[in-house]
Design an enzyme around this catalytic site. Structure first.
Site, PDB file in Angstrom:
ATOM      1  N   GLY A   5      -6.732 -32.724  25.659  1.00  0.00           N
ATOM      2  CA  GLY A   5      -8.207 -32.972  26.009  1.00  0.00           C
ATOM      3  C   GLY A   5      -8.806 -32.141  25.582  1.00  0.00           C
ATOM      4  N   HIS A  30     -10.620 -22.080  23.327  1.00  0.00           N
ATOM      5  CA  HIS A  30     -11.517 -21.587  24.194  1.00  0.00           C
ATOM      6  C   HIS A  30     -10.761 -21.538  25.650  1.00  0.00           C
ATOM      7  CE1 HIS A  30     -12.735 -25.877  23.807  1.00  0.00           C
ATOM      8  NE2 HIS A  30     -12.831 -25.857  25.064  1.00  0.00           N
TER       9      HIS A  30
END
Length: 148
Positions: A107, A114
């Site tokens: 995803g 991050h």
């Protein structure tokens, strides 16, 4: 300079990609920083899932969590702990979900590591059991079976 350049960050050479959102951490019109260290920033998520949702982002352009060095992992953890204290003080969440979408199949939409730190609040979902297990289709937590 072309789309990729080498710059010095905290004493080490780091690739920066001109078209990468997270390589533009210095741009305050794109990023609101909560806390930072030599090699990482914690920025408020632009599309927060809850009050206090932040992302820990390395200044060095890397894509995968597994590309971090041991030293970076320690620094990331230390800064994430500091961010958690700030979020606790501001919002008082009951818990946290910590997540990394490591790869496009997982995803990831920005190809720069991050780490999401998502505050969780009592009642924010009907049944929080299983937490991250609910990202894929599967049985209800009451129907889980051990691995055979």
């Amino acid at each position: 300079m072309g789309p990729s350049a080498e710059v010095e960050v905290a004493g080490t050479l780091s690739g920066v990609q001109a078209d990468c959102l997270f390589c533009k951490l210095h741009d305050s019109s794109l990023h609101e920083i909560l806390v930072e260290s030599d090699n990482f920033v914690v920025r408020w998520d632009n599309y927060p899932l809850s009050k206090g949702h932040v992302e820990l982002v390395p200044r060095r352009h890397i894509e995968s969590f597994f590309d971090m060095t041991a030293v970076e992992i320690v620094e990331a953890y230390t800064l994430m702990t500091q961010a958690r204290e700030e979020i606790d003080d501001q919002f008082g969440p009951a818990a946290y979900t910590i997540g990394v979408n490591d790869g496009t199949a997982a995803g990831r939409t920005v190809d720069h590591l991050h780490i999401h730190l998502i505050p969780r609040y009592e009642g924010d979902v009907d049944d929080p059991r299983g937490g991250i297990r609910q990202i894929l289709p599967g049985p209800h937590p009451d129907e889980w079976a051990p691995r055979s």
